[in-house]
Scaffold this motif. Structure first.
Motif, PDB file in Angstrom:
ATOM      1  N   PRO A  58      56.340 -27.792 126.123  1.00 22.79           N
ATOM      2  CA  PRO A  58      55.920 -26.625 126.904  1.00 22.79           C
ATOM      3  C   PRO A  58      54.798 -25.887 126.169  1.00 22.79           C
ATOM      4  O   PRO A  58      54.690 -25.990 124.936  1.00 22.79           O
ATOM      5  N   PRO A  59      53.961 -25.147 126.905  1.00 31.39           N
ATOM      6  CA  PRO A  59      52.872 -24.408 126.263  1.00 31.39           C
ATOM      7  C   PRO A  59      53.423 -23.482 125.178  1.00 31.39           C
ATOM      8  O   PRO A  59      54.224 -22.585 125.461  1.00 31.39           O
ATOM      9  N   THR A  60      53.022 -23.734 123.921  1.00 29.22           N
ATOM     10  CA  THR A  60      53.589 -23.011 122.782  1.00 29.22           C
ATOM     11  C   THR A  60      52.507 -22.687 121.766  1.00 29.22           C
ATOM     12  O   THR A  60      51.677 -23.545 121.435  1.00 29.22           O
ATOM     13  N   LEU A  61      52.531 -21.458 121.264  1.00 27.16           N
ATOM     14  CA  LEU A  61      51.678 -21.010 120.168  1.00 27.16           C
ATOM     15  C   LEU A  61      52.561 -20.679 118.976  1.00 27.16           C
ATOM     16  O   LEU A  61      53.743 -20.381 119.132  1.00 27.16           O
ATOM     17  N   GLY A 111      42.990  -0.202 126.920  1.00 29.99           N
ATOM     18  CA  GLY A 111      43.751  -0.147 128.164  1.00 29.99           C
ATOM     19  C   GLY A 111      44.792  -1.260 128.153  1.00 29.99           C
ATOM     20  O   GLY A 111      44.489  -2.392 127.767  1.00 29.99           O
ATOM     21  N   TRP A 112      46.001  -0.947 128.568  1.00 35.22           N
ATOM     22  CA  TRP A 112      47.105  -1.897 128.467  1.00 35.22           C
ATOM     23  C   TRP A 112      47.829  -2.047 129.791  1.00 35.22           C
ATOM     24  O   TRP A 112      47.949  -1.095 130.556  1.00 35.22           O
ATOM     25  N   THR A 113      48.337  -3.224 130.033  1.00 37.96           N
ATOM     26  CA  THR A 113      49.165  -3.525 131.186  1.00 37.96           C
ATOM     27  C   THR A 113      50.236  -4.513 130.719  1.00 37.96           C
ATOM     28  O   THR A 113      50.412  -4.692 129.523  1.00 37.96           O
ATOM     29  N   THR A 114      50.923  -5.151 131.628  1.00 34.96           N
ATOM     30  CA  THR A 114      51.885  -6.195 131.270  1.00 34.96           C
ATOM     31  C   THR A 114      51.733  -7.364 132.226  1.00 34.96           C
ATOM     32  O   THR A 114      51.156  -7.225 133.308  1.00 34.96           O
ATOM     33  N   LEU A 115      52.263  -8.490 131.828  1.00 39.25           N
ATOM     34  CA  LEU A 115      52.357  -9.653 132.705  1.00 39.25           C
ATOM     35  C   LEU A 115      53.833  -9.935 132.938  1.00 39.25           C
ATOM     36  O   LEU A 115      54.552  -9.062 133.396  1.00 39.25           O
ATOM     37  N   LEU A 116      54.331 -11.084 132.543  1.00 34.89           N
ATOM     38  CA  LEU A 116      55.704 -11.476 132.857  1.00 34.89           C
ATOM     39  C   LEU A 116      56.757 -10.901 131.907  1.00 34.89           C
ATOM     40  O   LEU A 116      57.802 -10.434 132.340  1.00 34.89           O
ATOM     41  N   VAL A 144      57.076 -17.545 110.708  1.00 37.45           N
ATOM     42  CA  VAL A 144      56.296 -18.218 111.735  1.00 37.45           C
ATOM     43  C   VAL A 144      57.075 -18.066 113.034  1.00 37.45           C
ATOM     44  O   VAL A 144      58.232 -18.477 113.122  1.00 37.45           O
ATOM     45  N   LEU A 145      56.443 -17.444 114.024  1.00 39.14           N
ATOM     46  CA  LEU A 145      57.067 -17.219 115.327  1.00 39.14           C
ATOM     47  C   LEU A 145      56.523 -18.263 116.302  1.00 39.14           C
ATOM     48  O   LEU A 145      55.303 -18.349 116.498  1.00 39.14           O
ATOM     49  N   PHE A 146      57.387 -19.051 116.896  1.00 38.44           N
ATOM     50  CA  PHE A 146      56.991 -20.038 117.891  1.00 38.44           C
ATOM     51  C   PHE A 146      57.220 -19.423 119.260  1.00 38.44           C
ATOM     52  O   PHE A 146      58.349 -19.016 119.582  1.00 38.44           O
ATOM     53  N   CYS A 147      56.178 -19.338 120.052  1.00 36.59           N
ATOM     54  CA  CYS A 147      56.225 -18.595 121.314  1.00 36.59           C
ATOM     55  C   CYS A 147      55.907 -19.494 122.492  1.00 36.59           C
ATOM     56  O   CYS A 147      54.815 -20.072 122.558  1.00 36.59           O
ATOM     57  N   GLU A 148      56.862 -19.607 123.412  1.00 33.80           N
ATOM     58  CA  GLU A 148      56.616 -20.352 124.646  1.00 33.80           C
ATOM     59  C   GLU A 148      55.893 -19.437 125.623  1.00 33.80           C
ATOM     60  O   GLU A 148      56.386 -18.354 125.947  1.00 33.80           O
ATOM     61  N   ILE A 149      54.743 -19.874 126.082  1.00 29.78           N
ATOM     62  CA  ILE A 149      53.872 -19.046 126.910  1.00 29.78           C
ATOM     63  C   ILE A 149      54.329 -19.086 128.361  1.00 29.78           C
ATOM     64  O   ILE A 149      54.458 -20.157 128.963  1.00 29.78           O
ATOM     65  N   ALA A 150      54.588 -17.903 128.918  1.00 31.27           N
ATOM     66  CA  ALA A 150      55.093 -17.774 130.282  1.00 31.27           C
ATOM     67  C   ALA A 150      54.003 -17.348 131.264  1.00 31.27           C
ATOM     68  O   ALA A 150      54.122 -17.595 132.462  1.00 31.27           O
ATOM     69  N   ALA A 151      52.956 -16.692 130.764  1.00 30.91           N
ATOM     70  CA  ALA A 151      51.878 -16.213 131.626  1.00 30.91           C
ATOM     71  C   ALA A 151      50.616 -16.063 130.784  1.00 30.91           C
ATOM     72  O   ALA A 151      50.686 -15.864 129.571  1.00 30.91           O
ATOM     73  N   MET A 152      49.472 -16.178 131.440  1.00 29.91           N
ATOM     74  CA  MET A 152      48.186 -16.017 130.768  1.00 29.91           C
ATOM     75  C   MET A 152      47.224 -15.268 131.666  1.00 29.91           C
ATOM     76  O   MET A 152      47.361 -15.291 132.889  1.00 29.91           O
TER      77      MET A 152
END
Length: 174
Positions: A58-61, A111-116, A144-152
């Motif tokens: 899955p998309p991961t950073l 300026g800030w907002t949010t996604l998912l 090291v934090l492995f993050c599954e990307i839910a939105a971009m």
């Protein structure tokens, strides 16, 4: 072009001196990002260059965070984060998030907002990767934090911001 060689230690398995490693790493250009999270205590963020792709399925950073950083306790328990990669004109915001500035002042700088996930997403970021922290590993001084990307979300920013030889530098198309 002149180059400087650093002597290896007698035991080839021994690591190089940490100051030599830092000097070498200063010559590895990296994108500048602001990593943010939202917890029950509020919004938190820091400037980072130690971020890279792990996989697209899955998309991961991965994001590296020094355990001595002032924001570490907030990210230690966080479940979500957003990697906001900066455009060339956002160096001042990177500096704001890179220091000991109070969090309210950091977030007042953009300026800030949010996604998912609900993590803060920078309106003018070149690209924002919003995701869930799937795993953590402690290595030396960092987690090291492995993050599954839910939105971009990305912009049409004509240039990016890189860190090279201990300075922020604009990246352009030509």
């Amino acid at each position: 072009m002149m180059s400087t060689a650093v002597s290896a230690v007698a035991d080839p398995r021994s690591p190089v001196d940490p100051s030599q490693f830092r000097e070498g790493m200063s010559r590895l250009a990296a994108a500048v990002s602001i990593v943010t999270t939202r917890t029950a205590e509020g919004c938190f963020g820091f400037t980072a260059t130690a971020i890279c792709s792990v996989t697209d399925t899955p998309p991961t950073l991965l994001v590296c965070l020094n355990r001595a950083a002032s924001v570490f306790p907030m990210f230690e328990t966080a479940e979500r984060l957003c990697v906001n990669t900066l455009s060339a004109g956002q160096g001042e915001l990177a500096a704001l998030f890179g220091g000991r500035t109070p969090m309210a002042e950091r977030f007042a700088g953009g300026g800030w907002t949010t996604l998912l996930t609900g993590a803060p997403v920078l309106d003018e970021a070149a690209v924002s990767f919003d995701g869930w922290i799937a795993d953590r590993r402690s290595i030396g001084t960092h987690d090291v934090l492995f993050c599954e990307i839910a939105a971009m979300r990305w912009s049409d920013a004509p240039s990016g911001l890189a860190y090279f030889r201990r300075a922020m530098r604009p990246l352009t198309d030509g």
